[in-house]
Design an enzyme around this catalytic site. Structure first.
Site, PDB file in Angstrom:
ATOM      1  N   LYS A   1       1.025  -1.301   0.060  1.00 59.92           N
ATOM      2  CA  LYS A   1       0.005   0.059  -0.004  1.00 59.92           C
ATOM      3  C   LYS A   1       1.036   1.251  -0.027  1.00 59.92           C
ATOM      4  CE  LYS A   1      -3.669  -0.537   2.357  1.00 59.92           C
ATOM      5  NZ  LYS A   1      -4.388  -0.475   3.707  1.00 59.92           N
TER       6      LYS A   1
ATOM      7  N   ARG B   1      -3.340   3.196   8.673  1.00 59.79           N
ATOM      8  CA  ARG B   1      -3.604   2.073   7.684  1.00 59.79           C
ATOM      9  C   ARG B   1      -2.385   1.037   7.840  1.00 59.79           C
ATOM     10  NH1 ARG B   1      -4.484   4.789   2.046  1.00 59.79           N
ATOM     11  NH2 ARG B   1      -6.041   3.160   1.974  1.00 59.79           N
TER      12      ARG B   1
ATOM     13  N   GLY C   1      -9.068  -8.196   4.533  1.00 59.85           N
ATOM     14  CA  GLY C   1      -9.855  -8.676   5.869  1.00 59.85           C
ATOM     15  C   GLY C   1      -9.118  -8.067   6.821  1.00 59.85           C
TER      16      GLY C   1
ATOM     17  N   MET D   1      -8.851  -5.670   8.361  1.00 61.41           N
ATOM     18  CA  MET D   1      -9.501  -4.326   8.475  1.00 61.41           C
ATOM     19  C   MET D   1      -8.995  -3.570   9.744  1.00 61.41           C
ATOM     20  SD  MET D   1     -13.337  -4.525   7.480  1.00 61.41           S
ATOM     21  CE  MET D   1     -13.990  -5.415   6.289  1.00 61.41           C
TER      22      MET D   1
ATOM     23  N   ARG E   1      -3.579  -1.374  -6.115  1.00 61.14           N
ATOM     24  CA  ARG E   1      -3.005  -2.662  -5.931  1.00 61.14           C
ATOM     25  C   ARG E   1      -3.527  -3.613  -6.878  1.00 61.14           C
ATOM     26  NH1 ARG E   1      -6.133  -4.204  -0.508  1.00 61.14           N
ATOM     27  NH2 ARG E   1      -8.317  -3.967  -1.487  1.00 61.14           N
TER      28      ARG E   1
ATOM     29  N   HIS F   1     -16.578  -7.604   1.462  1.00 60.23           N
ATOM     30  CA  HIS F   1     -15.495  -8.530   1.861  1.00 60.23           C
ATOM     31  C   HIS F   1     -15.797  -9.923   1.389  1.00 60.23           C
ATOM     32  CE1 HIS F   1     -14.129 -11.269   5.061  1.00 60.23           C
ATOM     33  NE2 HIS F   1     -13.072 -10.350   5.047  1.00 60.23           N
TER      34      HIS F   1
ATOM     35  N   SER G   1      13.715 -42.395  -8.759  1.00 56.36           N
ATOM     36  CA  SER G   1      12.750 -41.360  -8.597  1.00 56.36           C
ATOM     37  C   SER G   1      12.883 -41.168  -7.083  1.00 56.36           C
ATOM     38  CB  SER G   1      11.523 -42.122  -9.027  1.00 56.36           C
ATOM     39  OG  SER G   1      10.440 -41.141  -8.623  1.00 56.36           O
TER      40      SER G   1
ATOM     41  N   CYS H   1       8.340 -38.564  -7.127  1.00 56.45           N
ATOM     42  CA  CYS H   1       6.888 -38.934  -7.092  1.00 56.45           C
ATOM     43  C   CYS H   1       6.647 -38.576  -5.717  1.00 56.45           C
ATOM     44  CB  CYS H   1       6.776 -40.258  -7.490  1.00 56.45           C
ATOM     45  SG  CYS H   1       7.860 -41.439  -6.716  1.00 56.45           S
TER      46      CYS H   1
ATOM     47  N   TYR I   1      12.068 -34.879 -14.576  1.00 55.13           N
ATOM     48  CA  TYR I   1      10.639 -34.994 -14.581  1.00 55.13           C
ATOM     49  C   TYR I   1      10.065 -34.919 -13.090  1.00 55.13           C
ATOM     50  CZ  TYR I   1      10.432 -39.575 -13.335  1.00 55.13           C
ATOM     51  OH  TYR I   1      10.381 -41.002 -12.723  1.00 55.13           O
TER      52      TYR I   1
HETATM   53  P1  ADP Z   1      -7.608  -2.132   3.465  1.00 56.76           P
HETATM   54  O1  ADP Z   1      -6.307  -2.515   3.438  1.00 56.76           O
HETATM   55  O2  ADP Z   1      -8.498  -3.026   4.253  1.00 56.76           O
HETATM   56  O3  ADP Z   1      -8.177  -1.853   2.036  1.00 56.76           O
HETATM   57  P2  ADP Z   1      -7.481   0.806   3.692  1.00 56.76           P
HETATM   58  O4  ADP Z   1      -6.338   1.306   4.637  1.00 56.76           O
HETATM   59  O5  ADP Z   1      -7.225   0.870   2.332  1.00 56.76           O
HETATM   60  O6  ADP Z   1      -7.580  -0.773   4.412  1.00 56.76           O
HETATM   61  O7  ADP Z   1      -8.600   1.568   4.225  1.00 56.76           O
HETATM   62  C1  ADP Z   1      -9.819   1.241   4.673  1.00 56.76           C
HETATM   63  C2  ADP Z   1     -10.894   2.225   4.174  1.00 56.76           C
HETATM   64  O8  ADP Z   1     -10.496   3.663   4.819  1.00 56.76           O
HETATM   65  C3  ADP Z   1     -10.839   2.439   2.603  1.00 56.76           C
HETATM   66  O9  ADP Z   1     -12.294   2.537   2.018  1.00 56.76           O
HETATM   67  C4  ADP Z   1     -10.039   3.607   2.220  1.00 56.76           C
HETATM   68  O10 ADP Z   1     -10.256   4.082   1.109  1.00 56.76           O
HETATM   69  C5  ADP Z   1     -10.305   4.630   3.623  1.00 56.76           C
HETATM   70  N1  ADP Z   1      -9.339   5.198   3.654  1.00 56.76           N
HETATM   71  C6  ADP Z   1      -8.119   5.164   3.937  1.00 56.76           C
HETATM   72  N2  ADP Z   1      -7.427   6.294   4.453  1.00 56.76           N
HETATM   73  C7  ADP Z   1      -8.131   7.318   4.104  1.00 56.76           C
HETATM   74  C8  ADP Z   1      -7.925   8.790   3.868  1.00 56.76           C
HETATM   75  N3  ADP Z   1      -6.836   9.345   4.161  1.00 56.76           N
HETATM   76  N4  ADP Z   1      -9.093   9.412   3.693  1.00 56.76           N
HETATM   77  C9  ADP Z   1     -10.290   8.787   3.468  1.00 56.76           C
HETATM   78  N5  ADP Z   1     -10.340   7.630   3.437  1.00 56.76           N
HETATM   79  C10 ADP Z   1      -9.497   6.613   3.629  1.00 56.76           C
HETATM   80 MG    MG Z   2      -7.644  -0.503   1.183  1.00 60.89          MG
END
Ligand code: ADP
Ligand code: MG
Ligand code: MG
Length: 891
Positions: free
Chosen positions: A8, A79, A88, A90, A352, A470, A778, A845, A865
Site C-alpha cells: 500500500k 492503515r 480482511g 480491517m 494494488r 468482503h 525417482s 514422485c 521430470y
Molecule cells: P484495507 O487494506 O482493508 O483496504 P485501507 O487502509 O485501504 O484498508 O482503508 C480502509 C478504508 O478507509 C478504505 O475504504 C480507504 O479508502 C479508506 N481510507 C483510508 N485512508 C483514508 C484517508 N486518508 N481518507 C479517506 N479515506 C481513507
Molecule cells: Mg484498502
C-alpha cells in the site's frame, strides 16, 4: 520498495509521484514492525517520535491544519499495509485526531455539523473496535456499536444511517463512549498523540492476530515480513451529497473481461461500500444496467435510485477512468482502486494488483499478452500455479439446472459451482468442514473473523453487500464460489435459519450455488467436468514451450491415466501395484500367498494373481501408449493385506479353508512395532523373490501382448525402498532374468528399464553405487521426508500443527519439500547418481511433485521430470515453466 513500505505504502508513494491526486502522508516501514516485536512499545515510540513529528508537520503544512488543534484539527488515517495485501485485515482507523472539542472546531470550520459528528462517531467506532478491542460478548450478539446504531435507527424510524440527524449522531457518540467505558473500564482517549501511537501499535499488533497468522499460513507468507503503517491526511467522502467513496477494478475480477467496473456510495466513508451497510451504486452506466437486470430493478427505478457515477458526475467519472487506464498501463496488471470524492474533488487512496479468480487470472494474462502489454514469459509468470486448480473442477449440468428450483438470486461475486449443507456461522463451517462435510456458509455479511470458515466452506452466500464486499473479494481470492447481496434472503442467527419469500431453510439443508450467475438452488444440482480449451489451453501451450522438466502422473488405473494424459502428462511416474490387490478375488489370492509357509504354496497363490496383474498393466499401458510407465514393485508391509477384526478373520479362514487360529497366528506374526521401517519395499521382494518374479512377468507379458496389437509400451520397473547396493542388485537380477525368460517364451522382446526409488536417506549417500545397477532414480520424497526428519507420517499430526504455530517449522515438510535438509539429500543423490551414469533419468514422485515451490526446486536440481496426481499435472507444468523462466531471468 514494497518490502520496506509494504504494498500500500509503495503504491501510494508511486501514485503520488506520477501526479495522481493522493492525500499527503508518510509510511512507517515494515522493519519497524520487526523491531517493535523485539523492543516493545515504549522503546519504539521513543525511536520514532522525532521523525513522526516532522512528517506530521509536513502534512499540516500541506493541508493547512494542525494536529491536536481544536479549531483546525488535522485528521489522519492510520492503515496497515504488508508487502502483499492481506484482505480482511480491517485495521484502518479513520478521522484520528478528533475529540470532544475538536469535533466542535471541525463543525465550525466546515460549517457542517452533521459531517463533523458523523466523522467523530465513526472514529470512536473504529478506534474502539480495532485499537481498544471492544467485541461482541458472544457470536450470536451483534457488534456493540452496530447494535447502538440499529437501536437508534429503530427508535427514529429511519432505514439508513444517512437519515440520522446531527443530534442522533451526538447521542451515538455518547453511547459509544459509554459502552467503551462500561465494557473495557477505560475512557476513550482524548489526546490525539495518544490516539496516534495507540493506532500505530495496534497495526503492529494486528500482524500477530490469529486471523493474520491463518491468512499467512494459507498463502505461505513469511512471519518475519511484518507490516508497514501508513499515516495519511484524511479526505472526506461523508461531507454531503457531492462526496462519496468507492472501489473499482480495471478489469472484471471474476471473469477477467476487460471492462472497467466498480461500486461507490455517496455521503459515505471508508469501508461503507465493502461492509454492505447500504446497497452501493455502480460506477459505469453499463455496469449499473447489468446490476439492475440481475436484481430485477426497472430502468426507471435504477435511474432514480441507483444511477451510476458515470451518469451522476461525468467529469469525475472521466478523471477516474483516465487514472485507472494509466495505472493499469503503469503496473501492467489489473488494478483494484480505492477512491474518495470530497465535495466534487477526486482522491485516490489505494491501488494494488487486484485479487481475481483462476479463470480471470488466465484470461487477463492471455489478453494482456494479445494486447502487447506483456511478453510471453511474463504472461506465463502472471499465473499462480495453484489457482489453475479452480479451472479443473466441475460445473453444473445445464440439464440439472433446468430442473433445479431457484431459491434466490444475488450478485455473481465469484464463479463456480458449489453444493453443500447450510451453516450460518464461520466456526460451524470450520467444524463441519473439518469433519469432511460440504457446507455452504450463509451470512448477512462476512468479516475478517470468518476467514477460516470461509476457507472450509464449498461456497459462500451473503444477503448484503456488493461485488466489492468482503465476502466477494475474499472468495475470489480463494477461488471459492460466492453469491453476494442476495437481498431476499433473511438470515436468523439465533434460530439458525434462512427465510426466503416465506419459505424457511434450516441449518443442514442442502443448497447449490452458482457463482457465475448468482443463483441459489434447492438441493444438490448435478455437475460435469469443465471445458479445458481457450485460455487455459494457451497457458498450457506456453508452459510446454518454456518448461525444461516434463510432468508425469501418479496413476494406478486406466481412468486416472487417461485424465492425466488429457492434462498433458508425458508418462506415469508412479504406478503403485498394491492398490490392485485389494479388489474382489484378488485379496483372497493375496491372502493365500501371505498365509503360505512354503515357497511352493506362495508360488501357487501368486500364479492366481498373475493374470489379474497382467490385465491391469495392459489397461494402463494402453491408456498411456507411446509414453513411459514406471511401475513400482510391491511396497507396503504385508499386514496391510490381512484383516485385523475377528469377524473378518473368520471370513478369511472360511474362504481359504483354514482354521481361525491359523489366520490369527499369521496376523500376529505380521505385527510390527514400526511397520514403516519394517518388512516392506524391496525387503519383501528380496525375502520372497517369487513376488518380484510374478510382478515383472506380468509387466513384461502385458507389454508384449500389446506389442502384438501394435501398441507401444515402455515399462520402467521400479524397486522401492533401496538402501543398500546389493539390495538393488538382487532385485535387478531377478527382474532381468524374469524378463529374459518371458522374451524367450514369446520369442519377442521390448525395451524396459530397471531403476529404483530413492527414499531411504542412506541411498542418497551411496547413490553413485546404486546407479551402477539402477537405470533411473525417482525420489520418493514422502518416505525420504519421513526418514530424514524421523517423523512418522501417520503420527506427525500430533505435533506438526504445534510446530508450525510456534514457528519451529515454517511449513509442513510433507506438503512442501524441505529444501534445507531433505532437498540437500535429493541434490546430492542426483549428483552422485549422475557421476556414475551421466544420463541417469531422475524424477520425483509423491506429494511434492505437484507443489509449485517444490517443483521449482526440482528444476534447480536438474531433474528430468516430476510426477504428481492427475489433477496437479497442469499446476506442475506451469510451475516447471515458471522455474525455467525465472532461472533464465536470474542468470
Ligand atoms: P484495507 O487494506 O482493508 O483496504 P485501507 O487502509 O485501504 O484498508 O482503508 C480502509 C478504508 O478507509 C478504505 O475504504 C480507504 O479508502 C479508506 N481510507 C483510508 N485512508 C483514508 C484517508 N486518508 N481518507 C479517506 N479515506 C481513507
Ligand atoms: Mg484498502
Ligand atoms: Mg515410499
Amino acid at each position: 520498495m514494497k518490502n520496506l513500505l509494504g504494498g500500500k505504502g509503495a503504491n501510494l508513494a508511486e501514485m503520488s509521484s506520477t501526479g495522481v491526486p493522493v492525500p499527503p502522508g508518510f509510511t512507517i516501514t515494515t522493519e519497524v514492525c520487526t523491531e517493535y516485536n523485539k523492543l516493545g512499545r515504549e522503546k519504539i515510540v521513543e525511536v520514532l517520535k522525532d521523525d513522526v513529528e516532522k512528517e506530521i508537520a509536513k502534512i499540516e503544512e500541506q493541508t493547512n491544519t494542525k494536529f491536536g488543534s481544536n479549531e483546525t484539527p488535522c485528521l489522519l488515517s492510520v492503515r496497515s499495509g504488508a508487502r502483499v495485501s492481506m484482505p480482511g485485515m480491517m485495521d484502518t482507523v479513520l478521522n484520528l485526531g478528533l475529540n470532544d472539542e475538536a469535533v466542535e472546531g471541525l463543525a465550525k470550520k466546515t460549517n457542517n455539523d452533521r459531517f463533523a459528528w458523523d466523522s467523530y462517531r465513526r472514529f470512536i467506532q473504529m478506534y474502539g473496535d480495532v485499537v481498544m478491542g471492544l467485541e461482541p460478548e458472544s457470536k450470536e450478539d451483534p457488534d456493540p456499536f452496530e447494535e447502538i446504531i440499529e437501536n437508534l435507527k429503530e427508535k427514529k424510524g429511519v432505514e439508513k444511517d444517512v437519515d440520522l440527524t446531527t443530534d442522533d449522531l451526538k447521542n451515538m457518540v455518547q453511547e459509544f463512549k459509554n459502552i467503551i467505558k462500561k465494557r473495557l473500564g477505560k475512557e476513550f482517549p482524548q489526546d490525539p498523540w495518544e490516539q496516534l501511537w495507540g493506532a500505530v501499535m495496534a497495526v503492529f499488533d494486528s500482524w500477530n492476530t490469529p486471523r493474520a497468522k491463518y491468512y499467512r499460513q494459507m498463502h505461505k507468507i513469511p512471519e518475519e515480513w511484518g507490516t508497514a503503517v501508513n499515516v495519511m491526511a484524511m479526505v472526506f467522502g461523508n461531507m454531503g451529497e457531492d462526496s462519496g467513496t468507492g472501489v473499482a477494478f480495471t478489469r472484471d475480477a471474476a471473469t477477467g473481461e476487460n471492462v472497467f467496473n466498480g461500486e461507490f456510495l455517496m455521503n459515505a466513508q471508508g469501508e461503507d461500500v465493502v461492509a454492505g451497510i447500504r446497497t452501493p451504486q455502480q460506477i459505469t452506466k453499463a455496469g449499473s444496467q447489468n446490476w439492475a437486470k440481475l436484481q430485477g430493478v426497472s430502468e426507471e427505478e435504477r435511474k432514480k435510485t441507483f444511477p451510476s457515477l458515470e451518469e451522476m458526475f461525468p467529469d469525475i467519472y472521466k478523471e477516474l477512468y483516465d487514472i485507472q487506464e494509466s495505472l493499469e498501463k503503469h503496473y501492467k496488471d489489473m488494478q483494484d482502486l480505492e477512491f474518495t470524492i470530497q465535495e466534487g474533488k477526486l482522491w485516490l487512496l489505494q491501488t494494488r494488483n487486484g485479487k481475481r479468480t483462476g479463470a480471470a487470472m488466465v484470461k487477463i494474462a492471455m489478453d494482456m499478452l494479445d494486447e502487447g502489454i506483456l511478453d510471453e514469459k511474463t504472461a506465463v509468470l502472471r499465473n499462480e500455479p495453484n489457482k489453475l486448480d479452480e479451472l479443473l473442477h466441475p460445473v453444473f449440468n445445464p440439464e440439472g439446472l433446468k430442473e433445479a428450483t431457484t431459491i434466490a438470486k444475488g450478485l455473481p461475486a465469484s464463479p463456480g459451482a458449489a453444493t453443500g449443507q447450510l451453516v450460518f456461522f464461520a466456526d460451524d463451517a470450520e467444524e463441519w468442514g473439518n469433519q469432511g462435510k460440504d457446507v455452504i456458509l450463509a451470512r448477512t455479511e462476512t468479516s475478517p473473523e470468518d476467514l477460516k470458515g470461509m476457507n472450509l466452506a464449498r461456497g459462500i452466500l451473503t444477503s448484503r453487500g456488493g461485488m466489492t464486499s468482503h465476502a466477494a473479494v475474499v472468495a475470489r481470492g480463494m477461488g471459492k464460489c460466492c453469491i453476494a447481496g442476495a437481498g431476499s434472503v433473511q438470515i436468523n442467527y439465533r434460530k439458525k435459519t434462512m427465510t426466503v419469500d416465506g419459505k424457511t431453510y434450516q441449518e443442514g439443508d442442502w443448497v447449490s450455488l452458482n457463482g457465475s450467475t448468482g443463483e441459489m438452488y434447492e438441493g444438490k444440482v448435478p455437475t460435469h467436468d469443465p471445458e479445458l480449451s481457450g485460455n487455459f489451453a494457451r497457458v498450457m501451450e506456453l508452459s510446454e514451450k518454456y518448461a525444461k522438466m516434463g510432468v508425469r502422473t501418479n496413476a494406478d488405473t486406466p481412468y486416472d491415466s487417461k485424465t492425466a494424459r488429457e492434462f498433458g502428462a508425458i508418462g506415469i511416474g508412479l504406478c503403485r501395484t498394491e492398490h490392485m490387490f485389494f479388489e474382489g478375488d484378488r485379496i483372497t489370492a493375496m491372502r493365500e500367498m501371505i498365509l503360505s509357509t512354503k515357497k511352493e504354496d506362495r508360488v501357487k497363490a501368486l500364479h492366481k494373481l498373475l493374470p489379474m496383474q497382467r490385465e491391469d498393466f495392459e489397461g494402463i499401458f494402453e491408456a498411456m501408449q507411446d509414453l513411459p510407465v514406471t511401475v513400482r514393485l510391491l511396497d507396503p508391509p504385508l499386514h496391510e493385506f490381512v484383516p485385523h477384526e475377528e469377524k473378518n478373520q473368520k471370513q478369511m479362514a472360511d474362504e481359504l479353508g483354514v482354521s481361525l487360529e491359523e489366520v490369527q497366528k499369521t496376523v500376529d506374526s505380521l505385527h510390527e512395532m514400526n511397520p514403516m521401517l519394517g518388512h516392506r519395499g524391496c525387503r519383501l521382494g528380496n525375502t520372497y523373490p517369487e513376488i518380484t518374479e510374478m510382478q515383472v512377468r506380468a509387466i513384461i507379458e502385458a507389454a508384449l501382448n500389446l506389442k502384438k496389437k501394435g501398441i507401444k509400451a515402455y515399462p520402467e520397473i521400479m524397486v522401492p525402498l533401496t538402501g543398500i547396493f546389493e539390495e538393488m542388485k538382487m532385485q535387478e537380477n531377478i527382474a532381468r532374468a524374469t524378463a529374459e525368460k518371458v522374451f524367450e517364451e514369446y520369442n519377442d522382446r521390448i525395451d524396459y528399464l530397471v531403476g529404483t526409488m530413492i527414499e531411504v536417506p542412506r541411498a542418497t549417500v551411496i547413490a553413485d553405487k546404486i546407479a551402477e545397477s539402477a537405470e533411473f532414480f525417482s525420489f520418493g520424497t514422502n518416505d525420504l521426508t519421513q526418514m530424514t526428519f524421523g517423523y512418522s507420517r501417520d503420527d506427525a499430526g500430533k505435533f506438526l500443527p504445534v510446530y508450525m504455530n510456534n514457528g519451529i517449522l515454517k511449513d509442513d515438510p510433507f506438503q512442501i519439500l524441505d529444501q534445507e535438509g531433505v532437498g540437500q539429500l535429493v541434490e546430492m543423490g542426483t549428483k552422485r547418481g549422475r557421476q556414475t551414469r551421466k544420463d541417469l533419468k531422475v524424477g520425483i514422485c509423491g506429494e511434492h511433485g505437484g507443489e509449485p515451490r517444490s517443483v521449482e526446486f526440482c528444476h534447480g536440481v536438474g531433474m528430468n521430470y516430476v510426477s504428481c496426481s492427475p489433477y496437479r499435472v497442469p499446476i506442475a507444468r506451469l510451475a516447471a515453466a515458471q522455474a525455467a523462466i525465472k532461472e533464465k531471468q536470474n542468470q
